[in-house]
Scaffold this motif. Sequence first.
Motif, PDB file in Angstrom:
ATOM      1  N   TRP A 147     -22.374  83.110 -22.652  1.00 28.11           N
ATOM      2  CA  TRP A 147     -22.873  82.433 -23.851  1.00 28.11           C
ATOM      3  C   TRP A 147     -24.398  82.311 -23.810  1.00 28.11           C
ATOM      4  N   ILE A 148     -24.936  81.949 -22.664  1.00 27.36           N
ATOM      5  CA  ILE A 148     -26.393  81.779 -22.535  1.00 27.36           C
ATOM      6  C   ILE A 148     -27.116  83.099 -22.782  1.00 27.36           C
ATOM      7  N   ILE A 149     -26.586  84.200 -22.210  1.00 27.23           N
ATOM      8  CA  ILE A 149     -27.206  85.523 -22.397  1.00 27.23           C
ATOM      9  C   ILE A 149     -27.196  85.916 -23.875  1.00 27.23           C
ATOM     10  N   CYS A 150     -26.049  85.780 -24.527  1.00 28.88           N
ATOM     11  CA  CYS A 150     -25.915  86.184 -25.925  1.00 28.88           C
ATOM     12  C   CYS A 150     -26.804  85.346 -26.838  1.00 28.88           C
ATOM     13  N   TYR A 176     -22.780  86.088 -35.917  1.00 28.07           N
ATOM     14  CA  TYR A 176     -22.048  87.354 -35.818  1.00 28.07           C
ATOM     15  C   TYR A 176     -22.370  88.081 -34.517  1.00 28.07           C
ATOM     16  N   PHE A 177     -23.663  88.270 -34.222  1.00 26.11           N
ATOM     17  CA  PHE A 177     -24.048  89.049 -33.046  1.00 26.11           C
ATOM     18  C   PHE A 177     -23.724  88.330 -31.739  1.00 26.11           C
ATOM     19  N   VAL A 178     -23.932  87.015 -31.694  1.00 22.38           N
ATOM     20  CA  VAL A 178     -23.606  86.260 -30.485  1.00 22.38           C
ATOM     21  C   VAL A 178     -22.141  86.438 -30.136  1.00 22.38           C
ATOM     22  N   ASN A 179     -21.287  86.279 -31.126  1.00 15.44           N
ATOM     23  CA  ASN A 179     -19.850  86.292 -30.854  1.00 15.44           C
ATOM     24  C   ASN A 179     -19.282  87.701 -30.723  1.00 15.44           C
ATOM     25  N   MET A 180     -19.920  88.708 -31.348  1.00 13.36           N
ATOM     26  CA  MET A 180     -19.474  90.075 -31.125  1.00 13.36           C
ATOM     27  C   MET A 180     -19.695  90.470 -29.670  1.00 13.36           C
TER      28      MET A 180
END
Length: 309
Positions: free
Chosen positions: A144-147, A99-103
């Motif tokens: 993507w890497i940061i999240c 959830y948090f990665v993609n938000m």
Amino acid sequence: MESEASNCSFTTHVPSGLTFKTFSLISYIPLFIFGIICNVLALWIFCCKKKEWTVTTLFMRNLMIADILVVLTFPFRLYVFLHKWNLGTELCKALMSLYFVNMYMSIFTITAIAFDRYLAIRHPLKYKSWISLRKASITCCIFWIICITICILRNLEDIEYEFTTCFQDSTRPFFLSPVFVIVGFLLPLLTISFCSGKVIMTLRVRTRMDTYKQCSVEKAVKLVIANLVSFIICFLPIHIGYTIRFVAESLRISCNILENINEFIHVENLIANLNCVLDSVIYYFAASEFQDILFKQFTLSKCRSSCVP
């Protein structure tokens, strides 16, 4: 002596009233249905109907994928409201990470789209030399890497914590919460606001210069405003909630106050998740409108430059 806040349990913090459960069911069921339908449809259009890979379509595909992955967590949120969490701590951590990665991936991609639009509208002749598909792909990979890195650090904080319910953080202050707010919201908000303002100013000037394009330009301006308003409405309240909770947990405020803060965050999560549906609708129309304007502007600018002695 240990404070009351440090002993708050997860069940203390989960809104349990019948009204809230009903509100959640009424909200998440249509959000899940429309979120899946709209994003899959938009992804199909950008992948199958618009097969060419451009910077715009790359960002759009990335945004739709991120939103779909967020929407896939909604059934588990409904499960949390209807049942006691008994699916294990690891699954809960995986779902929260998803959830948090993609938000935040969605937020960063929206920011990239706004910046790409700004460069295309403000600097159409230099745009193709400044922005390329390769650079856009590298940008998406960096996002993507940061999240993912931030979410790994988030999980390491709670590595020994046993989740008795899901989609609820521990009551210990997470040291990266200010980073989520500043890097994950404030900086994107400032970037989107700046880019949107400049784009609107530029399009307004062109409307006065060319009344023939007035209709399409006005539509584009409205879409820019809709993008900005949607971003603020969806993500501002939830990040205010994260900030308040971080301060409250750091000051070791009582469980009753934390419970009220957490109820606010649960409600604002519903509003934030509305963005998953709005993205697919607004950005689909925005992509078509701006591609048309950009094509006309680039052609006009190229013609003018070639005519200058």
